[in-house]
Write a protein that holds these residues in place. Structure first.
Motif, short mmCIF file in Angstrom:
data_model
loop_
_atom_site.label_atom_id
_atom_site.label_comp_id
_atom_site.label_asym_id
_atom_site.label_seq_id
_atom_site.Cartn_x
_atom_site.Cartn_y
_atom_site.Cartn_z
N LEU A 12 0.89 -0.80 -0.31
CA LEU A 12 0.07 -0.04 0.24
C LEU A 12 1.06 1.23 0.11
O LEU A 12 0.51 2.26 -0.40
CB LEU A 12 -0.83 0.40 1.23
N CYS A 13 1.45 1.05 0.62
CA CYS A 13 3.24 2.78 0.83
C CYS A 13 2.89 2.60 -0.83
O CYS A 13 3.80 1.98 -2.08
CB CYS A 13 4.23 1.75 1.99
N GLN A 14 2.23 4.00 -0.72
CA GLN A 14 2.97 4.69 -2.58
C GLN A 14 4.63 6.33 -1.91
O GLN A 14 5.01 6.81 -2.48
CB GLN A 14 2.31 5.42 -2.70
N ASN A 16 5.60 8.61 0.05
CA ASN A 16 5.07 10.02 0.02
C ASN A 16 6.00 10.64 1.28
O ASN A 16 5.78 11.54 0.82
CB ASN A 16 3.78 10.06 0.18
N CYS A 57 -0.58 9.19 7.26
CA CYS A 57 -0.77 8.08 5.44
C CYS A 57 -1.74 8.34 5.15
O CYS A 57 -2.75 7.65 5.58
CB CYS A 57 -0.29 6.61 5.58
N THR A 59 -2.28 6.27 2.14
CA THR A 59 -3.19 5.03 1.66
C THR A 59 -3.12 4.03 3.17
O THR A 59 -3.66 3.11 3.11
CB THR A 59 -2.22 4.30 0.79
N GLN A 60 -3.23 4.54 4.49
CA GLN A 60 -3.46 4.02 6.18
C GLN A 60 -2.62 2.59 5.50
O GLN A 60 -2.35 1.76 5.90
CB GLN A 60 -4.48 3.76 5.97
N ALA A 61 -1.77 2.93 5.40
CA ALA A 61 -0.11 1.40 4.77
C ALA A 61 0.18 1.40 6.18
O ALA A 61 0.91 0.54 6.51
CB ALA A 61 0.57 2.29 3.98
#
Length: 66
Positions: A12-14, A16, A57, A59-61
């Motif tokens: 999920l992590c982008q 950012n 976060c 994307t709530q990763a």
């Protein structure tokens, strides 16, 4: 209070870097564009920063245990 454990879902992590802004002691986005967790079990004194990092976060990763 149980020590906090940081978990990152790298699918999920982008990368950012919002988490890094909130808790630079724990998160780092390096020149390769990937997020690194510097401390999976940060000191209790960093709990508020780590909770903020998870909250911001997009994307709530990031999830926390403890």
């Amino acid at each position: 209070m149980r020590p906090v454990r940081v978990n990152v879902n790298f699918d999920l992590c982008q990368s950012n870097a919002l988490c890094m802004s909130a808790a630079p002691e724990v998160f780092e986005v390096r020149d390769d564009g990937f997020l690194y967790v510097l401390e999976e079990n940060p000191d209790e004194g960093l709990r508020a920063k780590v909770e903020e990092a998870a909250r911001v976060c997009p994307t709530q990763a990031i999830t926390l245990e403890g």
